[in-house]
Design a protein around this motif. Sequence first.
Motif, mmCIF file in Angstrom:
data_model
loop_
_atom_site.group_PDB
_atom_site.id
_atom_site.type_symbol
_atom_site.label_atom_id
_atom_site.label_comp_id
_atom_site.label_asym_id
_atom_site.label_seq_id
_atom_site.Cartn_x
_atom_site.Cartn_y
_atom_site.Cartn_z
ATOM 1 N N GLU A 1 29.231 -100.597 -23.220
ATOM 2 C CA GLU A 1 30.225 -101.286 -24.041
ATOM 3 C C GLU A 1 29.718 -101.312 -25.469
ATOM 4 N N TYR A 2 30.072 -100.282 -26.185
ATOM 5 C CA TYR A 2 29.745 -100.277 -27.610
ATOM 6 C C TYR A 2 30.962 -100.830 -28.351
ATOM 7 N N TYR A 3 30.757 -101.917 -29.101
ATOM 8 C CA TYR A 3 31.894 -102.657 -29.660
ATOM 9 C C TYR A 3 32.270 -102.191 -31.065
ATOM 10 N N TYR B 1 34.268 -99.932 -40.428
ATOM 11 C CA TYR B 1 34.020 -98.661 -39.739
ATOM 12 C C TYR B 1 32.684 -98.036 -40.129
ATOM 13 N N GLN B 2 32.189 -98.350 -41.339
ATOM 14 C CA GLN B 2 30.902 -97.754 -41.740
ATOM 15 C C GLN B 2 29.803 -98.192 -40.771
ATOM 16 N N PRO C 1 27.413 -102.660 -32.912
ATOM 17 C CA PRO C 1 26.705 -101.978 -34.003
ATOM 18 C C PRO C 1 25.740 -102.907 -34.743
ATOM 19 N N GLY C 2 24.843 -102.302 -35.481
ATOM 20 C CA GLY C 2 24.032 -103.065 -36.431
ATOM 21 C C GLY C 2 22.550 -103.169 -36.113
ATOM 22 N N SER D 1 25.806 -96.855 -36.201
ATOM 23 C CA SER D 1 25.108 -97.046 -34.924
ATOM 24 C C SER D 1 25.603 -96.051 -33.869
ATOM 25 N N PHE D 2 26.866 -95.693 -33.960
ATOM 26 C CA PHE D 2 27.435 -94.713 -33.026
ATOM 27 C C PHE D 2 26.658 -93.400 -33.135
ATOM 28 N N GLU D 3 26.484 -92.957 -34.355
ATOM 29 C CA GLU D 3 25.772 -91.690 -34.580
ATOM 30 C C GLU D 3 24.308 -91.806 -34.140
ATOM 31 N N GLU D 4 23.709 -92.948 -34.417
ATOM 32 C CA GLU D 4 22.299 -93.140 -34.023
ATOM 33 C C GLU D 4 22.135 -93.059 -32.498
#
Length: 649
Positions: free
Chosen positions: A268-270, A286-287, A244-245, A292-295
């Motif tokens: 591999e999304y960490y 988790y925020q 993420p990020g 990034s998950f949603e994006e």
Amino acid sequence: MGKFIYVVLLMFVSAYQGDSELNPKVTRSFTIDYKNDQFLKDGKPFRYISGSIHYFRTLPSEWRDRLRKLRMAGFNAVQTYVEWASHEPEPDLYDFSGILDMEAFIRIAHEEDLLVILRPGPYIDAERDMGGLPYWLLRKNKDMRLRTSDPTYLEEVEDWFTNILFPKIKPLLYEYGGPIIMMQVENEYGSYPACDYAYTAYLRDLYYREFGHSVVLFTTDGDSTSFLKCGKIQEVFSTIDFGPGGNISKIFKSMRLFQPHGPLVNSEYYPGWLDHWGQPHSIIGYQEVAKSFEEMLQLNASVNMYMFHGGTSFGFTAGSNSGSEFLVCPTSYDYDAPLSEAGDPTEKYWVLRNITQKFLPIPAGTVPPPSPKYKYGDVNLSVLGSVLQLRFLLQSVHATWPLTFEELFVPNGLVLYETTITFRTSDPARLTISDIHDRGYVFVDERFVGMVSREAEMYDLALQSLPNQTLSIIVESQGRVCFGEGINDFKGLTTRPTLSDYELRNWSMTPIPVTNITRLLSALHNLEKILKQRKVRPEQLRGTERGGMSFYKGTFEIPSISSHPRDTFLKLKGWSKGIAWVNDFCLGRYWPEVGPQVTLYVPRGILKHGTNSILILEQEASPCQIPSQCIVSLEESPNINGPTPKTDI
Ligand SMILES: *[C@@H]1O[C@H](CO)[C@@H](O)[C@H](O)[C@H]1NC(C)=O
Ligand SMILES: *[C@@H]1O[C@H](CO)[C@@H](O)[C@H](O)[C@H]1NC(C)=O
Ligand SMILES: *[C@@H]1O[C@H](CO)[C@@H](O)[C@H](O)[C@H]1NC(C)=O
Ligand SMILES: *[C@@H]1O[C@H](CO)[C@@H](O)[C@H](O)[C@H]1NC(C)=O
Ligand SMILES: *[C@@H]1O[C@H](CO)[C@@H](O)[C@H](O)[C@H]1NC(C)=O
Ligand SMILES: *[C@@H]1O[C@H](CO)[C@@H](O)[C@H](O)[C@H]1NC(C)=O
Ligand SMILES: *[C@@H]1O[C@H](CO)[C@@H](O)[C@H](O)[C@H]1NC(C)=O
């Protein structure tokens, strides 16, 4: 409920296969629609939200529970590696039983309505010993160029793939009615300096030869062009991995340079990260993970979360990393994942589930509850004998120069190296064991005099010795390097030790059979008998003054109530570093002194009603000099976030 789903699915699968035989139009297919940047499943646009769960890191009794929790978060696929080293522990000796029953895991995933993304390696990294490659490759050819087109390496890969693994996979492929939609070729190959295109093309051709061209193959590489340069294989679908990020659309652009069209995939999304002994526990908020998950999902990308449930590197399966420093992976592979090491949904789980459901339907039903835990309390232990006492009951090998673990047929654990000092030395004398792999406990005439360590880069020891004294070095393998250039990681004394600059000769080497519980127990049983006959006092059973290099054992009772046994956590307060077994199952290495992992996960699946046993090999210091403190405890909650040396200073 579980049984019902199982039956319905079986009916569906068999009816389905019947159909496709009768009606060739009803075919199961999984393909890539490059033109429209999407996957097609049975001809319809498809995207996956997948999570990594490694079958070899969770007991089989818990597979269905973990997979159902994945499905109940709205995820529609599970991704797993296949670990060659575990399936073929010695050449032509195969194991697909218990925790290694890969096919059963895949079938359960299917029953739980999950597709499967398989990563057969042969190299997997995964923070496993030697990145999942069998250690004996280094014995077959000590100069083997792993992960290249070195013929001695390819010969072994081809045998494993085509004769053993591929026939098991084939009936589980999507087109034959199974759940496997895609298979990965190698793993992050672009990060390996060899950059041998002939090798990756060879692997690709092996897959196409065995499975036909309809199978979807993919690669996974880091998110920069430098990785994709060597990782990309012609005629294989490219995916990337990142946490993420970052700026998601920008990151995917690097992939587009190599693959202008096709679905976007992060393999591999960490949601968390791996740990090393002696370094703070990795935590990712988790925020950040959710954002990034949603994006990614908004970009229509398919995503695999690594890890969704990390589990445990039981036994001696954890690897290490080398680079500027030698860093060792702990036993827990919790990974700060949405499901904890014990398989319980964390806050991250619920947050991510909320995001997933914006893109994919969540199945009806409830998320299975966390497994019940129990504090079985203190367990009294008593000392059984020392490693040096045990050696007389074990077989030794003699050679002029030290042999490596690999040459001694020792996959992991400890080997005792001994020689007689034949000459007069200076006072003190410098013992040098350059490049020890990995940790050496040095004794002169059975008295502990100090250590050498690859982690600490301390290879010299000042000691006092006389002619005819015995020099003993117990060498511990802390797990083979799993990533990068250093994977040819021979263990033991890999160079010739010197004392006062003289090369020491005539070594006797005694493997301590910690990786084979049958042999270990039989030797310990004989040791106990002999020590009892000789009426040896407890203080004489200690390998060192502080109780190091000694075995300890004890038992605890689990009442015969139906709801037990339950998950619990082994806490070793006052203990230092070693190996723990419960009911002859090797939980793995413990090292609460350096952290961050303080407790070891004890899954309920290895416990039983009645009497349960604990066996400990403590390498450094036990609290047993005061008998009332010779205890370990079984706790209700884990601690994998303990203090570490580097943060305390
Ligand atoms: C992300 O990258 C894209 C393309 O490279 C750019 O257009 C966009 O402005 C960036 N977004 C942010 C928030 O920086
Ligand atoms: C995602 O897919 C939908 C449906 O095919 C499409 O309408 C939308 O434009 C796509 N979004 C992106 C960012 O490509
Ligand atoms: C998930 O979404 C529901 C409904 O919008 C909300 O009530 C809940 O607080 C959310 N949970 C988390 C952990 O964000
Ligand atoms: C070493 O041991 C051998 C054989 O036991 C003996 O002959 C020799 O004298 C000893 N040397 C010393 C210096 O003690
Ligand atoms: C090593 O052992 C051999 C044979 O037992 C013996 O001849 C030789 O002297 C020994 N060398 C040393 C340095 O002990
Ligand atoms: C463990 O030791 C037993 C007894 O010596 C032997 O039969 C068995 O093959 C060994 N297992 C492995 C995996 O080496
Ligand atoms: C453990 O040992 C202590 C004495 O050191 C004793 O009081 C206690 O009852 C023992 N506990 C068990 C469970 O046997």
